[in-house]
Write a protein that holds these residues in place. Structure first.
Motif, PDB file in Angstrom:
ATOM      1  N   ARG A 243       0.717  -1.239  -0.116  1.00 47.69           N
ATOM      2  CA  ARG A 243      -0.046   0.048   0.018  1.00 47.69           C
ATOM      3  C   ARG A 243       0.975   1.492  -0.296  1.00 47.69           C
ATOM      4  NH1 ARG A 243      -4.723   0.220   4.566  1.00 47.69           N
ATOM      5  NH2 ARG A 243      -4.473   2.073   3.916  1.00 47.69           N
ATOM      6  N   ARG A 244       2.001   1.253   1.012  1.00 46.64           N
ATOM      7  CA  ARG A 244       3.046   2.377   0.778  1.00 46.64           C
ATOM      8  C   ARG A 244       3.490   2.794  -0.444  1.00 46.64           C
ATOM      9  NH1 ARG A 244       6.982   3.431   5.657  1.00 46.64           N
ATOM     10  NH2 ARG A 244       4.851   3.589   6.854  1.00 46.64           N
ATOM     11  N   HIS A 245       4.070   1.842  -1.327  1.00 41.58           N
ATOM     12  CA  HIS A 245       4.384   1.900  -2.417  1.00 41.58           C
ATOM     13  C   HIS A 245       3.394   2.064  -3.770  1.00 41.58           C
ATOM     14  CE1 HIS A 245       8.784   1.694  -1.302  1.00 41.58           C
ATOM     15  NE2 HIS A 245       8.555   0.885  -0.430  1.00 41.58           N
ATOM     16  N   GLY A 246       2.334   1.375  -3.472  1.00 35.52           N
ATOM     17  CA  GLY A 246       1.455   1.585  -4.618  1.00 35.52           C
ATOM     18  C   GLY A 246       1.964   0.491  -5.715  1.00 35.52           C
ATOM     19  N   LYS A 247       2.615  -0.522  -5.319  1.00 41.45           N
ATOM     20  CA  LYS A 247       3.034  -1.488  -6.315  1.00 41.45           C
ATOM     21  C   LYS A 247       3.280  -2.710  -5.763  1.00 41.45           C
ATOM     22  CE  LYS A 247       6.315   1.397  -8.684  1.00 41.45           C
ATOM     23  NZ  LYS A 247       7.872   1.666  -9.289  1.00 41.45           N
ATOM     24  N   VAL A 248       3.129  -3.875  -6.583  1.00 40.26           N
ATOM     25  CA  VAL A 248       3.468  -5.334  -6.075  1.00 40.26           C
ATOM     26  C   VAL A 248       4.624  -5.530  -5.938  1.00 40.26           C
ATOM     27  CG1 VAL A 248       2.807  -7.749  -6.795  1.00 40.26           C
ATOM     28  CG2 VAL A 248       1.327  -5.871  -7.189  1.00 40.26           C
ATOM     29  N   ILE A 249       5.180  -5.984  -4.584  1.00 40.90           N
ATOM     30  CA  ILE A 249       6.440  -6.242  -4.228  1.00 40.90           C
ATOM     31  C   ILE A 249       6.792  -7.579  -4.638  1.00 40.90           C
ATOM     32  CG2 ILE A 249       8.105  -6.227  -2.393  1.00 40.90           C
ATOM     33  CD1 ILE A 249       6.803  -3.747  -1.102  1.00 40.90           C
ATOM     34  N   ARG A 250       5.955  -8.503  -4.177  1.00 40.50           N
ATOM     35  CA  ARG A 250       6.076  -9.846  -4.440  1.00 40.50           C
ATOM     36  C   ARG A 250       4.903 -10.526  -5.257  1.00 40.50           C
ATOM     37  NH1 ARG A 250       9.234 -11.705   1.177  1.00 40.50           N
ATOM     38  NH2 ARG A 250      11.117 -10.862   0.675  1.00 40.50           N
ATOM     39  N   TRP A 251       4.985 -10.788  -6.379  1.00 30.97           N
ATOM     40  CA  TRP A 251       3.693 -11.335  -7.079  1.00 30.97           C
ATOM     41  C   TRP A 251       2.701 -12.170  -6.643  1.00 30.97           C
ATOM     42  CZ3 TRP A 251       2.613 -16.147  -8.488  1.00 30.97           C
ATOM     43  CH2 TRP A 251       3.624 -17.333  -8.337  1.00 30.97           C
ATOM     44  N   TYR A 252       3.281 -13.001  -5.620  1.00 28.52           N
ATOM     45  CA  TYR A 252       2.600 -14.124  -4.993  1.00 28.52           C
ATOM     46  C   TYR A 252       1.738 -13.816  -3.934  1.00 28.52           C
ATOM     47  CZ  TYR A 252       6.888 -14.763  -2.533  1.00 28.52           C
ATOM     48  OH  TYR A 252       8.047 -14.207  -1.667  1.00 28.52           O
ATOM     49  N   SER A 253       2.326 -12.485  -3.287  1.00 26.13           N
ATOM     50  CA  SER A 253       1.495 -11.987  -1.869  1.00 26.13           C
ATOM     51  C   SER A 253       0.103 -12.103  -1.760  1.00 26.13           C
ATOM     52  CB  SER A 253       2.472 -10.763  -1.489  1.00 26.13           C
ATOM     53  OG  SER A 253       2.093  -9.652  -2.492  1.00 26.13           O
ATOM     54  N   ALA A 254      -0.533 -11.661  -2.945  1.00 22.73           N
ATOM     55  CA  ALA A 254      -1.925 -11.455  -2.829  1.00 22.73           C
ATOM     56  C   ALA A 254      -2.810 -13.026  -3.167  1.00 22.73           C
ATOM     57  CB  ALA A 254      -2.398 -10.644  -3.955  1.00 22.73           C
ATOM     58  N   LEU A 255      -1.992 -13.727  -3.371  1.00 26.89           N
ATOM     59  CA  LEU A 255      -2.731 -15.065  -3.984  1.00 26.89           C
ATOM     60  C   LEU A 255      -3.611 -15.770  -2.734  1.00 26.89           C
ATOM     61  CD1 LEU A 255       0.226 -16.709  -6.280  1.00 26.89           C
ATOM     62  CD2 LEU A 255      -2.056 -15.470  -6.891  1.00 26.89           C
ATOM     63  N   PRO A 256      -2.956 -15.920  -1.572  1.00 24.68           N
ATOM     64  CA  PRO A 256      -3.817 -16.374  -0.624  1.00 24.68           C
ATOM     65  C   PRO A 256      -4.849 -16.035  -0.277  1.00 24.68           C
ATOM     66  CG  PRO A 256      -1.605 -16.609  -0.035  1.00 24.68           C
ATOM     67  CD  PRO A 256      -1.458 -15.691  -0.925  1.00 24.68           C
ATOM     68  N   SER A 257      -4.939 -14.565  -0.375  1.00 23.73           N
ATOM     69  CA  SER A 257      -6.211 -13.578   0.036  1.00 23.73           C
ATOM     70  C   SER A 257      -7.432 -13.903  -1.199  1.00 23.73           C
ATOM     71  CB  SER A 257      -5.754 -12.124   0.016  1.00 23.73           C
ATOM     72  OG  SER A 257      -5.113 -11.829   1.138  1.00 23.73           O
TER      73      SER A 257
END
Length: 339
Positions: A243-257
């Motif tokens: 959220r702070r950067h407004g970018k995806v830092i690790r592509w897999y981070s949102a997969l569990p959600s």
């Protein structure tokens, strides 16, 4: 200290920073391992930076002859920055207060970075459970050695060759100190500060060398409850950083959600249509993934505890995903006025 080399006078000075907070139970082991290095003892210093412990951490640091600095109530990021501020070395190394390093740790790091290209700013390696850790902690270590347990993160995933990576874990890293002339850790971040820092470095074109032979021992989650809580905190931290950067830092981070939300939608769809189609397909997919991970963990541990892997994966993904959603939805903290 042992194994002094004839050319030890030419060895660069290294500052080793250990961040602590109420680490009396484990930090003695960390500092003892740092005192037993093959690197010349007059070419490295040990700096302990404490976040305001109320136990005997300070006394242990003094017993081992380490410098001791306090950042009262400081985050991990702020404590790492204080360590950088007081470091005198040409290189700055970090390990954590629940780790122990091998006697060749500093020598291996310095030798590995000596001939590295200019875009390499540091060297890192894996972390493994202690041989004396409880069986569940060892199971966590084996699970993290699989691609489904670590998401491919090099500090945990079993990589068998030296390679360039974008990030390493701060429990096992050595930086060229010159990088801190332009970059620092985010002092507002308490979990995931290394991921955020390395993201900014990678965006600027910097890289790390990952050497699987330079491993440290790390006390991993000893219980199922601790494992779940850590997964949740990691998910929360990653969401806040992105959220702070407004970018995806690790592509897999949102997969569990996304899996949690998608599974809920699929279950509601089956329920609304009074038939079972989506849920069995999702269950089959999970069984295939968890079965593969279970096989890998069993080959590593040769223990029937590997049968817990499906439950552990479900908990890891579920709690990480929950934490990630919480991090996305949580309000930003109110900025505090500086005195």
């Amino acid at each position: 200290m042992t194994d002094e080399r004839p050319d030890e006078a030419t060895d660069p000075l290294v500052s080793v920073v250990v961040v602590t907070y109420n680490s009396e139970r484990t930090v003695g082991e960390t500092l003892s391992s740092l005192a037993d290095q093959t690197y010349p003892d007059d070419r490295y210093e040990v700096v302990v930076v404490d976040g305001g412990s109320t136990d005997g951490t300070a006394g242990l640091a003094g017993d081992h002859g380490a410098q001791f600095h306090v950042v009262e109530g400081g985050t991990i990021g702020a404590c790492r920055n204080r360590g950088v501020d007081v470091a005198a070395g040409d290189f700055v190394a970090f390990t954590d207060s629940d780790c122990a390093v091998p006697s060749t740790w500093l020598r291996s790091h310095v030798d590995r970075i000596a001939d590295a290209d200019d875009h390499i700013v540091g060297v890192g390696g894996p972390n493994r459970p202690f041989p004396s850790d409880p069986p569940f902690a060892k199971l966590v270590g084996s699970l993290q050695g699989t691609v489904f347990g670590s998401g491919g993160s090099p500090q945990s995933h079993a990589i068998d060759r030296v390679r360039e990576v974008r990030s390493v874990a701060c429990c096992n890293v050595l930086y060229d100190a010159s990088i801190f002339d332009a970059y620092r850790f985010d002092g507002d971040i308490n979990v995931g500060e290394d991921a955020e820092f390395h993201f900014r470095l990678s965006e600027a074109g910097h890289r790390f060398l990952f050497d699987p032979a330079i491993a440290v021992s790390h006390h991993l989650s000893p219980t199922f409850a601790a494992f779940c809580e850590k997964s949740r905190s990691y998910g929360y931290a990653m969401a806040r950083i992105q959220r702070r950067h407004g970018k995806v830092i690790r592509w897999y981070s949102a997969l569990p959600s996304l899996a949690l939300l998608g599974g809920s939608v699929a279950a509601l769809d089956d329920l609304g249509k009074r038939r079972l189609r989506n849920v069995p397909l999702l269950a089959l997919s999970f069984l295939l993934v968890s079965g593969y991970a279970t096989r890998q963990v069993y080959r590593d541990r040769h223990s029937g505890l590997a049968l817990l892997v499906p439950l552990m994966l479900a908990a890891q993904y579920g709690y990480y995903g929950l934490g990630f959603l919480e991090g996305l939805l949580a309000p930003d903290p109110v900025p505090q006025e500086l005195p």
